[in-house]
Design a protein around this motif. Structure first.
Motif, mmCIF file in Angstrom:
data_model
loop_
_atom_site.group_PDB
_atom_site.id
_atom_site.type_symbol
_atom_site.label_atom_id
_atom_site.label_comp_id
_atom_site.label_asym_id
_atom_site.label_seq_id
_atom_site.Cartn_x
_atom_site.Cartn_y
_atom_site.Cartn_z
ATOM 1 N N PHE A 1 9.977 -1.978 -4.136
ATOM 2 C CA PHE A 1 8.763 -1.880 -3.325
ATOM 3 C C PHE A 1 9.062 -2.095 -1.847
ATOM 4 C CE2 PHE A 1 5.199 -2.832 -6.621
ATOM 5 C CZ PHE A 1 5.386 -1.565 -7.137
ATOM 6 N N ALA B 1 -2.961 2.514 -1.845
ATOM 7 C CA ALA B 1 -2.367 3.150 -3.014
ATOM 8 C C ALA B 1 -1.931 2.096 -4.025
ATOM 9 C CB ALA B 1 -1.182 4.018 -2.600
ATOM 10 N N LEU B 2 -1.311 1.019 -3.523
ATOM 11 C CA LEU B 2 -0.850 -0.038 -4.426
ATOM 12 C C LEU B 2 -2.020 -0.757 -5.082
ATOM 13 C CD1 LEU B 2 2.172 -1.520 -2.508
ATOM 14 C CD2 LEU B 2 2.202 -0.460 -4.751
ATOM 15 N N VAL C 1 5.035 -5.120 0.441
ATOM 16 C CA VAL C 1 4.682 -4.309 1.612
ATOM 17 C C VAL C 1 4.602 -5.197 2.854
ATOM 18 C CG1 VAL C 1 3.089 -2.622 2.556
ATOM 19 C CG2 VAL C 1 3.306 -2.869 0.096
ATOM 20 N N PRO D 1 0.482 1.752 7.142
ATOM 21 C CA PRO D 1 0.549 0.743 6.080
ATOM 22 C C PRO D 1 -0.728 0.662 5.241
ATOM 23 C CG PRO D 1 0.704 -0.261 8.272
ATOM 24 C CD PRO D 1 0.884 1.212 8.438
ATOM 25 N N ILE E 1 -0.473 2.824 2.226
ATOM 26 C CA ILE E 1 0.402 2.280 1.186
ATOM 27 C C ILE E 1 -0.300 1.151 0.437
ATOM 28 C CG2 ILE E 1 2.626 1.179 0.752
ATOM 29 C CD1 ILE E 1 3.617 2.475 3.324
ATOM 30 N N SER F 1 8.555 0.869 0.770
ATOM 31 C CA SER F 1 7.564 0.820 1.846
ATOM 32 C C SER F 1 8.229 0.867 3.213
ATOM 33 C CB SER F 1 6.632 -0.381 1.706
ATOM 34 O OG SER F 1 7.210 -1.456 1.079
ATOM 35 N N ILE G 1 4.055 6.687 7.647
ATOM 36 C CA ILE G 1 2.788 6.547 6.932
ATOM 37 C C ILE G 1 2.142 5.224 7.324
ATOM 38 C CG2 ILE G 1 1.783 6.224 4.631
ATOM 39 C CD1 ILE G 1 3.792 8.270 3.652
ATOM 40 N N LEU H 1 8.825 4.580 3.773
ATOM 41 C CA LEU H 1 7.569 5.286 4.027
ATOM 42 C C LEU H 1 7.019 4.991 5.423
ATOM 43 C CD1 LEU H 1 5.736 4.949 0.600
ATOM 44 C CD2 LEU H 1 6.615 7.036 1.666
ATOM 45 N N MET H 2 7.104 3.720 5.831
ATOM 46 C CA MET H 2 6.523 3.355 7.125
ATOM 47 C C MET H 2 7.400 3.775 8.291
ATOM 48 S SD MET H 2 4.651 -0.308 6.538
ATOM 49 C CE MET H 2 5.862 -1.073 5.497
#
Lengths: 191, 179
Positions: A146, A167-168, B118, A161, A164, A150, A159, A153-154
């Motif tokens: 994860f 979505a999570l 995250v 945050p 994300i 992430s 993308i 992706l970031m």
């Protein structure tokens, strides 16, 4: 009288808690359970558990709820103001004083020297969050996956945050259990 | 009018997405404040964070209120603070009223769990950014030495962050300009 107690209790919590909200939880406990006996420690534990499950700063969630429980809406406002406003005023005052001299070399030096310190504090926080999810049922495999996913992706796909996290959250909702999924967790629409 | 909405939305979003207390919202607020709305520069943000950490009290509200004030005076202050504090406080009151007895809601617990990585990734990016900017302004050696000492101070010697930040301000104000 009650409102004065609320103010004093949360003023102390705000002024004595260093390192952000989570570090002030024991201080809240001391005021609310030990000193003023507004609730017992079991109930306090419940409130912290549920408070932690919700997003947002923990110190103000506790202050808001306990203020409300003890003194209604006025108590809530009272507790929120007492725990946040005094330190905020100090902050605005100090930063504005600094900004007035921002072209002086000594102020520039201060700003520069504190940056690595901030970086280290953030690194420590990073590690705290990694550890927290590592030690949970996610385990190190999923945690690592994860974190790296992430990051990519970031940083590289740019993308936001929020996407994300949404979505999570959605994934967690669909995966965990399907009974009573409407517990006040869905009011997050914004454009 | 537009600025009201962006202040409200910015801080509402950053805090409603931050699971794990105020510090979890730091990178989210950074995203809104520095990357998205350009209210502060990276350096100003770092300054604010340092001072915020040196002062007592919750960190998220200090950041919100200062930025709100900086952008739009006392009105901005109120809007940003309101957006940071009220939605989550109301949610807690509301939730506790509904689930008086259900202590551990599975749905809610599962949710926070998924967010931690995250938050960790965002913290890491922020750390990296601060370090990069620092090496650009005072060079890699100074940055690394200060960072290393700070790390020891915080984690090994357990020195209070307020002292560490004050010390680094003193070093930067008194010694750094003369090097």
């Amino acid at each position: 009288m009650k409102q004065v107690d609320i103010f004093v209790a949360f003023f102390r919590v705000g002024m004595l808690g260093y390192g952000g909200g989570p570090s002030s939880i024991p201080l809240v406990y001391k005021e609310v359970v030990d000193k003023y006996k507004w609730m017992d420690s079991d109930e306090f534990g419940d409130i912290v558990a549920i408070g932690n499950a919700l997003p947002g700063p923990i110190a103000t969630k506790l202050a808001g709820y306990i203020g409300y429980r003890v003194g209604g809406i006025v108590g809530m406002l009272n507790a929120l103001v007492a725990s946040t406003v005094p330190t905020i005023i100090m902050m605005i005052f100090l930063l504005n004083a600094l900004n007035a001299y921002k072209d002086e070399s000594w102020v520039k030096g201060m700003a520069a020297a504190v940056m690595p310190v901030v970086a280290v504090m953030l690194a420590v926080l990073t590690w705290d969050y990694v550890k927290k999810s590592w030690e949970s049922t996610l385990g190190w495999g999923w945690t690592l996956l994860f974190v790296v996913a992430s990051l990519i992706l970031m940083e590289f796909a740019n993308i936001h945050p929020a996407i994300i996290i949404f979505a999570l959250l959605l994934g967690a909702l669909l995966k965990k259990d399907s009974r009573s999924g409407d517990q006040g967790k869905k009011e997050k629409h914004s454009t | 009018m537009n600025i009201w909405i962006s202040l409200f939305l910015g801080f509402f979003l950053a805090n409603v997405l931050g699971y794990g207390g105020g510090p979890a919202s730091i990178p989210l607020m950074y995203e809104e404040i520095v990357n998205h709305h350009h209210w502060l520069t990276n350096k100003e943000f770092s300054n604010m964070l340092a001072l915020g950490n040196a002062l007592p009290g919750p960190i998220a509200t200090k950041i919100a209120a200062y930025v709100g004030y900086d952008v739009y005076g006392w009105l901005g202050f109120s809007i940003a603070l309101f957006a940071t504090v009220f939605p989550s406080a109301f949610a807690l009151i509301f939730l506790l009223k509904i689930i008086q007895r259900h202590r551990q809601s599975l749905v809610v617990k599962g949710m926070t769990l998924f967010i931690q990585p995250v938050i960790a990734a965002m913290m890491f990016i922020l750390t990296w950014q601060m370090m990069k900017e620092s090496t650009l302004s005072i060079g890699i050696v100074q940055s690394l030495v200060i960072a290393f000492i700070s790390f020891l101070a915080l984690e090994k010697w357990k020195i209070h962050p307020a002292f560490l930040i004050t010390a680094s301000f003193a070093y930067g104000g008194l010694i750094l300009p003369h090097l």
